[in-house]
Design an enzyme around this catalytic site. Structure first.
Site, PDB file in Angstrom:
ATOM      1  N   SER A  30      57.313  12.872  71.053  1.00  0.00           N
ATOM      2  CA  SER A  30      58.274  13.342  70.436  1.00  0.00           C
ATOM      3  C   SER A  30      57.264  14.769  70.282  1.00  0.00           C
ATOM      4  CB  SER A  30      58.572  13.257  69.384  1.00  0.00           C
ATOM      5  OG  SER A  30      57.194  12.742  68.255  1.00  0.00           O
ATOM      6  N   ASP A  81      49.410  15.443  76.560  1.00  0.00           N
ATOM      7  CA  ASP A  81      49.952  14.369  76.654  1.00  0.00           C
ATOM      8  C   ASP A  81      49.472  14.882  74.294  1.00  0.00           C
ATOM      9  OD1 ASP A  81      51.431  12.452  76.109  1.00  0.00           O
ATOM     10  OD2 ASP A  81      50.646  11.924  76.859  1.00  0.00           O
ATOM     11  N   ASP A  84      48.891   8.741  69.302  1.00  0.00           N
ATOM     12  CA  ASP A  84      49.056   7.945  67.719  1.00  0.00           C
ATOM     13  C   ASP A  84      48.239   7.628  67.073  1.00  0.00           C
ATOM     14  OD1 ASP A  84      51.567   7.202  68.616  1.00  0.00           O
ATOM     15  OD2 ASP A  84      50.472   5.643  70.659  1.00  0.00           O
ATOM     16  N   GLY A  95      50.780   5.055  73.547  1.00  0.00           N
ATOM     17  CA  GLY A  95      51.360   4.108  73.897  1.00  0.00           C
ATOM     18  C   GLY A  95      52.379   3.604  72.934  1.00  0.00           C
ATOM     19  N   GLY A  96      52.575   4.095  71.984  1.00  0.00           N
ATOM     20  CA  GLY A  96      53.646   4.186  70.963  1.00  0.00           C
ATOM     21  C   GLY A  96      55.250   4.564  71.867  1.00  0.00           C
ATOM     22  N   GLU A 103      50.566   6.997  82.054  1.00  0.00           N
ATOM     23  CA  GLU A 103      49.893   8.461  80.876  1.00  0.00           C
ATOM     24  C   GLU A 103      48.231   7.750  81.739  1.00  0.00           C
ATOM     25  OE1 GLU A 103      52.907   8.030  77.480  1.00  0.00           O
ATOM     26  OE2 GLU A 103      50.764   7.464  77.023  1.00  0.00           O
ATOM     27  N   LYS A 121      47.309  12.195  62.180  1.00  0.00           N
ATOM     28  CA  LYS A 121      47.253  11.012  63.874  1.00  0.00           C
ATOM     29  C   LYS A 121      45.439  11.161  63.992  1.00  0.00           C
ATOM     30  CE  LYS A 121      50.341  11.052  65.049  1.00  0.00           C
ATOM     31  NZ  LYS A 121      51.761  11.531  66.158  1.00  0.00           N
TER      32      LYS A 121
END
Length: 221
Positions: A30, A81, A84, A95-96, A103, A121
């Protein structure tokens, strides 16, 4: 500011790290979606993108940004990027969005990893967020047992999720990731593990952290 507003803030801030006339590495999630939306505004200044997921590829192409296959690219200046979790050394859990293997592939092409995240985070010790692990389907039970024995972690298959590579995701709870590099190295050697969502070898060198006071830039040596 809301979490969505913080994501939009860091997504736009990441444009400063895009090198004109080159290919940019683009992650998944997101927060990255906010970066992709901002990237469309300067798409004529770049050669294109290497994407870490089918989802991000579709978003990039819909905005008219060329997407190159990773096999066509030897090196890129920057990979952008989310995370999480991210700790004080730039180590991350990712990896969520179930794209951790791709990635890592794109991150490995990049000279520098720039992480974009909101302040929720940032953690002192990773492990509060379940650790994603991509596994070959026939190894899911075996790897689950091994996490219990080796680390006391409880692994479960993420329901209804198949990765872009056709594999399963295990989410592992109950971990304290105090030595990310050692744990990443160990788990990656287990038969059936495609990739573990600890990004220690390919850690962030810069983190653009969205806070109520604005974007905080963290640089990791």
């Amino acid at each position: 500011m809301t979490q969505d507003e913080l994501k939009a803030l860091v997504g736009r801030a990441a444009l400063a790290y895009v090198v004109p006339g080159t290919v940019v590495g683009v992650g998944t999630g997101s927060t990255v979606n906010c970066f992709i939306a901002a990237l469309a505004e300067i798409k004529h200044q770049i050669l294109g993108a290497v994407s870490s997921s089918v989802q991000s590829t579709a978003r990039l192409q819909a905005l008219g940004i060329p997407v190159l296959d990773a096999n066509q690219v030897e090196q890129i200046p920057v990979y952008i990027d989310g995370a999480d979790e991210i700790d004080h050394q730039g180590f991350m859990v990712k990896g969520g969005g179930a794209a951790l293997t791709r990635e890592k592939i794109v991150a490995d092409l990049a000279e520098r990893f720039v992480c974009i995240a909101d302040e929720s985070k940032r953690v002192a010790v990773m492990g509060r967020f379940p650790l994603p692990v991509e596994v070959i389907p026939m190894a899911a039970a075996q790897v689950t047992r091994r996490f219990a024995v080796a680390y006391g972690g409880t692994a479960s298959v993420r329901p209804g999720v198949t990765t872009d590579n056709g594999n399963l995701i295990l989410d592992v709870r109950g971990l304290a990731i105090t030595d990310p590099l050692a744990m990443e190295t160990e788990i990656n050697q287990w038969p059936g593990v495609v990739s573990v969502g600890i990004f220690a070898r390919l850690r962030a060198r810069v983190c653009l952290l969205g806070t109520a006071q604005g974007v905080q830039t963290l640089v990791f040596d």
